[in-house]
Design an enzyme around this catalytic site. Structure first.
Site, mmCIF file in Angstrom:
data_model
loop_
_atom_site.group_PDB
_atom_site.id
_atom_site.type_symbol
_atom_site.label_atom_id
_atom_site.label_comp_id
_atom_site.label_asym_id
_atom_site.label_seq_id
_atom_site.Cartn_x
_atom_site.Cartn_y
_atom_site.Cartn_z
ATOM 1 C CG HIS A 241 -13.152 -50.365 -26.360
ATOM 2 N ND1 HIS A 241 -13.146 -51.301 -27.543
ATOM 3 C CD2 HIS A 241 -14.246 -49.614 -26.244
ATOM 4 C CE1 HIS A 241 -14.264 -50.780 -28.235
ATOM 5 N NE2 HIS A 241 -14.966 -49.999 -27.469
ATOM 6 C CD GLU A 242 -15.563 -47.107 -23.955
ATOM 7 O OE1 GLU A 242 -15.852 -46.020 -24.736
ATOM 8 O OE2 GLU A 242 -16.040 -47.990 -24.242
ATOM 9 C CG HIS A 245 -14.152 -45.573 -29.206
ATOM 10 N ND1 HIS A 245 -14.359 -45.944 -30.534
ATOM 11 C CD2 HIS A 245 -14.641 -46.453 -28.555
ATOM 12 C CE1 HIS A 245 -15.071 -47.207 -30.476
ATOM 13 N NE2 HIS A 245 -15.294 -47.302 -29.124
ATOM 14 C CD GLU A 296 -17.785 -49.954 -30.486
ATOM 15 O OE1 GLU A 296 -17.264 -50.345 -29.304
ATOM 16 O OE2 GLU A 296 -18.171 -48.710 -30.256
#
Length: 385
Positions: A241-242, A245, A296
């Site tokens: 997920h990070e 970004h 997100e």
């Protein structure tokens, strides 16, 4: 010479007014227009010597003593409202005319229709020329920050985080740092980031449930999030997920959106002559926060596909957000948050699991996993998972 009765009457009136009064009357009439009744009412003063040359009067105007004592009457000041502000009275009256407004308002008043057309075309051209598509999801977004500027901002943030966490970062040979590095190395091939210098930093802070990746490949993981991750698959969901970004250039997009928001707040404040807090609050609720939640959710999607390609079990992402929901104590309502609620994220991931499992199968991960269960269990036992 003055034949008309009206003219003779005016002449007699003027002659009567030109008669020089006594010294006390002259002094009071001279002083009255320039003195305030609130100061002189009911008081006796010693008036200084006047020169006949200074006052333009004949010497006989002041035949009394050099200093004459007298009391000023109130009637000379009772109707002097026009002079009250100028000479310190308690009534305020502006003499500079009505306010002309701000420079922006004057320009807006004097503008012609074609001026607005030109400004609209310029702003629209700038916006359209900086609209791009996120490759992995197809979402259209505004981004006016280049990759070079994004990397520069990431380097500055990296140095700031290192200074703020000095003394808390675990060494590179620590088992937790080695484990995070191992998970990251499997995800990096699925992360198309040019010029990234990947570095892992595990911060000893059990009370902080967080992890983030800066532009340029700088990874920070707080020890407080590791129990919620539970195993390497859960950690892969967090890191995926990070990293997503950075892959989707969300930091640059956030900076671009800040430029739009600040510009809009400034224009609204000048146009309606109001404080910038009200338009800032409205734009935050109606634009900034929803856009942040969109980013997100997009990172959840991209990260899920990345971890599936790297042969991490995609179902672990659902378990991660279920545990995160239990760990949350006082989460704000979603419309006031920069992130979707853990429940909504978990439900969204469930909807993407079909695609993620197909990617997992196509990558040959299911076959590889049949030969590695013992290794994974031994690894989890070693790190206390």
């Amino acid at each position: 010479m003055l034949r008309s009765p009206i003219a003779r009457a005016i002449f007699r009136s003027a002659t009567a007014r030109s008669t020089i009064p006594s010294s006390s009357q002259s002094a009071s009439r001279i002083a009255a227009p320039i003195l305030d009744s609130s100061y002189f009412s009911g008081q006796t003063f010693r008036y200084p010597r006047f020169s006949s040359a200074t006052l333009g009067l004949t010497p006989r105007a002041f035949t009394s003593s050099s200093q004459t004592s007298f009391r000023f009457p109130n009637r000379y000041f009772s109707s002097s409202a026009r002079l009250s502000y100028r000479y310190g009275g308690d009534r305020y009256q502006r003499f500079d005319g009505p306010s002309r407004g701000t420079l922006f308002q004057r320009l807006l008043t004097n503008a012609r229709p074609y001026h607005f057309v030109i400004i609209g075309v310029v702003i629209g051209g700038i916006y359209v020329s900086n609209v791009e598509t996120v490759e992995m999801t197809g979402r259209r977004r505004f981004n006016c920050v280049s990759s070079h500027q994004e990397l520069k901002m990431g380097q500055q943030s990296y140095e700031e985080v290192l200074r703020s966490t000095r003394g808390k970062i675990l060494p590179e040979n620590h088992p937790l740092t080695i484990m995070v590095n191992r998970v990251l190395r499997r995800l990096i091939p699925q992360a198309p980031i040019e010029g990234a210098d990947w570095r892992v930093h595990v911060i000893k802070d059990d009370g902080m449930v967080n992890a983030f990746v800066l532009p340029g490949g700088k990874v920070f993981v707080y020890t407080g999030i590791l129990p919620i991750c539970k195993d390497e698959d859960g950690l892969a969901a967090v890191l995926g997920h990070e990293i997503a970004h950075v892959v989707a250039h969300h930091p640059a997009e956030r900076m671009s959106n800040n430029i739009l928001t600040v510009g809009a707040v400034l224009i609204i404040s000048m146009l309606f002559d109001i404080s910038g807090q009200i338009p800032s609050l409205l734009l935050n609720l109606m634009y900034s926060l929803p856009n942040s939640r969109t980013q997100e959710a997009e990172a959840d999607n991209i990260g899920l596909m990345m971890m599936s390609k790297a042969c991490f079990n995609p179902e672990a992402a659902v378990g991660l957000w279920a545990r995160m929901q239990k760990a949350e104590q006082e989460a704000p309502p979603q419309f006031l948050s920069t992130h979707p609620s853990s429940y909504n994220r978990m439900e969204a991931i469930r909807g993407w699991l079909g695609k993620a499992e197909a990617i997992y199968e196509d990558s040959g991960c299911s076959t590889l996993g049949t030969y590695m269960p013992g290794f994974r269990q031994a690894s989890n036992d070693y790190y206390g998972w």
